[in-house]
Design a protein around this motif. Structure first.
Motif, PDB file in Angstrom:
ATOM      1  N   THR A   1     -35.316 -25.715  17.197  1.00  0.00           N
ATOM      2  CA  THR A   1     -35.038 -25.094  18.487  1.00  0.00           C
ATOM      3  C   THR A   1     -33.839 -25.761  19.151  1.00  0.00           C
ATOM      4  OG1 THR A   1     -37.362 -24.521  18.775  1.00  0.00           O
ATOM      5  CG2 THR A   1     -36.015 -24.547  20.750  1.00  0.00           C
ATOM      6  N   GLU A   2     -33.799 -27.080  19.109  1.00  0.00           N
ATOM      7  CA  GLU A   2     -32.670 -27.809  19.706  1.00  0.00           C
ATOM      8  C   GLU A   2     -31.360 -27.477  18.991  1.00  0.00           C
ATOM      9  OE1 GLU A   2     -32.559 -29.606  22.508  1.00  0.00           O
ATOM     10  OE2 GLU A   2     -34.653 -29.054  22.780  1.00  0.00           O
ATOM     11  N   GLN A   3     -31.401 -27.403  17.676  1.00  0.00           N
ATOM     12  CA  GLN A   3     -30.192 -27.063  16.923  1.00  0.00           C
ATOM     13  C   GLN A   3     -29.734 -25.642  17.254  1.00  0.00           C
ATOM     14  OE1 GLN A   3     -31.217 -27.736  12.822  1.00  0.00           O
ATOM     15  NE2 GLN A   3     -30.847 -29.937  12.950  1.00  0.00           N
ATOM     16  N   THR A   4     -30.666 -24.724  17.369  1.00  0.00           N
ATOM     17  CA  THR A   4     -30.329 -23.340  17.689  1.00  0.00           C
ATOM     18  C   THR A   4     -29.754 -23.241  19.090  1.00  0.00           C
ATOM     19  OG1 THR A   4     -32.083 -22.577  16.235  1.00  0.00           O
ATOM     20  CG2 THR A   4     -31.221 -20.990  17.815  1.00  0.00           C
ATOM     21  N   LYS A   5     -30.337 -23.966  20.050  1.00  0.00           N
ATOM     22  CA  LYS A   5     -29.810 -23.971  21.415  1.00  0.00           C
ATOM     23  C   LYS A   5     -28.377 -24.508  21.441  1.00  0.00           C
ATOM     24  CE  LYS A   5     -32.308 -26.080  24.375  1.00  0.00           C
ATOM     25  NZ  LYS A   5     -33.309 -26.874  25.114  1.00  0.00           N
ATOM     26  N   THR A   6     -28.120 -25.555  20.697  1.00  0.00           N
ATOM     27  CA  THR A   6     -26.778 -26.125  20.638  1.00  0.00           C
ATOM     28  C   THR A   6     -25.794 -25.127  20.048  1.00  0.00           C
ATOM     29  OG1 THR A   6     -27.718 -28.335  20.369  1.00  0.00           O
ATOM     30  CG2 THR A   6     -25.413 -28.050  19.727  1.00  0.00           C
ATOM     31  N   THR A   7     -26.208 -24.457  18.986  1.00  0.00           N
ATOM     32  CA  THR A   7     -25.352 -23.456  18.350  1.00  0.00           C
ATOM     33  C   THR A   7     -25.072 -22.296  19.301  1.00  0.00           C
ATOM     34  OG1 THR A   7     -26.245 -24.037  16.177  1.00  0.00           O
ATOM     35  CG2 THR A   7     -25.139 -21.906  16.370  1.00  0.00           C
ATOM     36  N   LEU A   8     -26.099 -21.826  19.990  1.00  0.00           N
ATOM     37  CA  LEU A   8     -25.915 -20.732  20.946  1.00  0.00           C
ATOM     38  C   LEU A   8     -24.994 -21.141  22.088  1.00  0.00           C
ATOM     39  CD1 LEU A   8     -29.495 -19.215  21.219  1.00  0.00           C
ATOM     40  CD2 LEU A   8     -27.466 -18.107  20.294  1.00  0.00           C
ATOM     41  N   SER A   9     -25.150 -22.338  22.576  1.00  0.00           N
ATOM     42  CA  SER A   9     -24.307 -22.827  23.662  1.00  0.00           C
ATOM     43  C   SER A   9     -22.846 -22.902  23.217  1.00  0.00           C
ATOM     44  CB  SER A   9     -24.787 -24.204  24.110  1.00  0.00           C
ATOM     45  OG  SER A   9     -23.937 -24.733  25.084  1.00  0.00           O
ATOM     46  N   HIS A  10     -22.630 -23.419  22.028  1.00  0.00           N
ATOM     47  CA  HIS A  10     -21.272 -23.522  21.496  1.00  0.00           C
ATOM     48  C   HIS A  10     -20.671 -22.129  21.282  1.00  0.00           C
ATOM     49  CE1 HIS A  10     -17.850 -25.103  19.328  1.00  0.00           C
ATOM     50  NE2 HIS A  10     -18.128 -24.301  18.312  1.00  0.00           N
ATOM     51  N   ALA A  11     -21.459 -21.225  20.715  1.00  0.00           N
ATOM     52  CA  ALA A  11     -20.976 -19.865  20.473  1.00  0.00           C
ATOM     53  C   ALA A  11     -20.666 -19.165  21.784  1.00  0.00           C
ATOM     54  CB  ALA A  11     -22.007 -19.067  19.685  1.00  0.00           C
ATOM     55  N   SER A  12     -21.488 -19.378  22.787  1.00  0.00           N
ATOM     56  CA  SER A  12     -21.276 -18.764  24.095  1.00  0.00           C
ATOM     57  C   SER A  12     -19.964 -19.236  24.707  1.00  0.00           C
ATOM     58  CB  SER A  12     -22.445 -19.105  25.017  1.00  0.00           C
ATOM     59  OG  SER A  12     -22.213 -18.630  26.310  1.00  0.00           O
ATOM     60  N   LYS A  13     -19.722 -20.528  24.649  1.00  0.00           N
ATOM     61  CA  LYS A  13     -18.481 -21.083  25.213  1.00  0.00           C
ATOM     62  C   LYS A  13     -17.261 -20.604  24.432  1.00  0.00           C
ATOM     63  CE  LYS A  13     -20.791 -25.126  27.055  1.00  0.00           C
ATOM     64  NZ  LYS A  13     -21.088 -26.535  26.880  1.00  0.00           N
TER      65      LYS A  13
ATOM     66  N   LEU B   1     -26.138 -14.476  24.880  1.00  0.00           N
ATOM     67  CA  LEU B   1     -26.316 -15.787  24.251  1.00  0.00           C
ATOM     68  C   LEU B   1     -26.922 -16.792  25.226  1.00  0.00           C
ATOM     69  CD1 LEU B   1     -23.061 -16.048  22.119  1.00  0.00           C
ATOM     70  CD2 LEU B   1     -25.384 -15.661  21.306  1.00  0.00           C
ATOM     71  N   GLU B   2     -26.500 -16.739  26.473  1.00  0.00           N
ATOM     72  CA  GLU B   2     -27.070 -17.638  27.476  1.00  0.00           C
ATOM     73  C   GLU B   2     -28.549 -17.323  27.730  1.00  0.00           C
ATOM     74  OE1 GLU B   2     -24.461 -17.290  30.833  1.00  0.00           O
ATOM     75  OE2 GLU B   2     -22.970 -18.642  29.953  1.00  0.00           O
ATOM     76  N   GLU B   3     -28.898 -16.031  27.739  1.00  0.00           N
ATOM     77  CA  GLU B   3     -30.299 -15.651  27.908  1.00  0.00           C
ATOM     78  C   GLU B   3     -31.146 -16.175  26.749  1.00  0.00           C
ATOM     79  OE1 GLU B   3     -30.338 -11.410  28.302  1.00  0.00           O
ATOM     80  OE2 GLU B   3     -29.488 -11.470  30.330  1.00  0.00           O
ATOM     81  N   GLN B   4     -30.610 -16.088  25.538  1.00  0.00           N
ATOM     82  CA  GLN B   4     -31.332 -16.584  24.369  1.00  0.00           C
ATOM     83  C   GLN B   4     -31.507 -18.106  24.448  1.00  0.00           C
ATOM     84  OE1 GLN B   4     -32.874 -14.766  22.001  1.00  0.00           O
ATOM     85  NE2 GLN B   4     -32.294 -13.059  23.324  1.00  0.00           N
ATOM     86  N   GLU B   5     -30.471 -18.767  24.932  1.00  0.00           N
ATOM     87  CA  GLU B   5     -30.552 -20.235  25.075  1.00  0.00           C
ATOM     88  C   GLU B   5     -31.624 -20.596  26.093  1.00  0.00           C
ATOM     89  OE1 GLU B   5     -27.653 -23.962  26.279  1.00  0.00           O
ATOM     90  OE2 GLU B   5     -26.782 -21.957  26.044  1.00  0.00           O
ATOM     91  N   HIS B   6     -31.691 -19.886  27.212  1.00  0.00           N
ATOM     92  CA  HIS B   6     -32.726 -20.143  28.217  1.00  0.00           C
ATOM     93  C   HIS B   6     -34.113 -19.815  27.667  1.00  0.00           C
ATOM     94  CE1 HIS B   6     -30.061 -21.244  31.429  1.00  0.00           C
ATOM     95  NE2 HIS B   6     -29.368 -20.116  31.303  1.00  0.00           N
ATOM     96  N   PHE B   7     -34.194 -18.749  26.889  1.00  0.00           N
ATOM     97  CA  PHE B   7     -35.471 -18.397  26.274  1.00  0.00           C
ATOM     98  C   PHE B   7     -35.967 -19.526  25.384  1.00  0.00           C
ATOM     99  CE2 PHE B   7     -37.698 -16.689  22.536  1.00  0.00           C
ATOM    100  CZ  PHE B   7     -38.823 -16.160  23.154  1.00  0.00           C
ATOM    101  N   LEU B   8     -35.069 -20.109  24.585  1.00  0.00           N
ATOM    102  CA  LEU B   8     -35.449 -21.212  23.717  1.00  0.00           C
ATOM    103  C   LEU B   8     -35.835 -22.451  24.526  1.00  0.00           C
ATOM    104  CD1 LEU B   8     -32.885 -20.901  20.805  1.00  0.00           C
ATOM    105  CD2 LEU B   8     -35.337 -20.467  20.721  1.00  0.00           C
ATOM    106  N   SER B   9     -35.201 -22.649  25.666  1.00  0.00           N
ATOM    107  CA  SER B   9     -35.560 -23.790  26.508  1.00  0.00           C
ATOM    108  C   SER B   9     -36.982 -23.636  27.034  1.00  0.00           C
ATOM    109  CB  SER B   9     -34.602 -23.896  27.698  1.00  0.00           C
ATOM    110  OG  SER B   9     -33.306 -24.191  27.263  1.00  0.00           O
ATOM    111  N   ASP B  10     -37.360 -22.404  27.365  1.00  0.00           N
ATOM    112  CA  ASP B  10     -38.704 -22.156  27.873  1.00  0.00           C
ATOM    113  C   ASP B  10     -39.747 -22.115  26.762  1.00  0.00           C
ATOM    114  OD1 ASP B  10     -37.613 -21.980  30.375  1.00  0.00           O
ATOM    115  OD2 ASP B  10     -37.509 -19.774  30.371  1.00  0.00           O
ATOM    116  N   PHE B  11     -39.288 -21.869  25.549  1.00  0.00           N
ATOM    117  CA  PHE B  11     -40.179 -21.740  24.408  1.00  0.00           C
ATOM    118  C   PHE B  11     -40.789 -23.077  24.116  1.00  0.00           C
ATOM    119  CE2 PHE B  11     -40.894 -21.404  19.750  1.00  0.00           C
ATOM    120  CZ  PHE B  11     -41.762 -20.354  19.772  1.00  0.00           C
TER     121      PHE B  11
END
Length: 86
Positions: free
Chosen positions: A46-58, A76-86
């Motif tokens: 989950t942490e790796q995916t969040k990092t990837t999504l954040s990088h891709a978003s930027k 992408l930001e919504e998906q990152e927030h979803f993973l944070s809540d997951f």
């Protein structure tokens, strides 16, 4: 002889019960270890995916202009927030 046979049967029953209990404890311990392992692995993924999504978003925010870039960044930001809540 009946008393000895009865005592022997009682002993066998007690040993079988103890064996079943020890097997159950062993299985429960392994299950607990497996659950912890899965939790740890999913947290890492989950942490790796969040990092990837954040990088891709930027990256996309600077690369793709207009409403498409904004929409992709938003998703992408919504998906990152979803993973944070997951």
């Amino acid at each position: 002889m009946d008393i000895l046979e009865q005592a022997y049967r009682e002993l066998q029953k007690s040993l079988q019960k103890a064996h079943v209990k020890s097997n159950a404890l062993f299985v429960m311990d392994n299950s607990s270890k497996d659950q912890k392992k899965v939790r740890d692995q999913s947290k890492t993924e989950t942490e790796q995916t969040k990092t990837t999504l954040s990088h891709a978003s930027k990256t996309l925010a600077g690369t793709i202009q207009g409403s498409l870039g904004e929409k992709l960044t938003q998703v992408l930001e919504e998906q990152e927030h979803f993973l944070s809540d997951f």
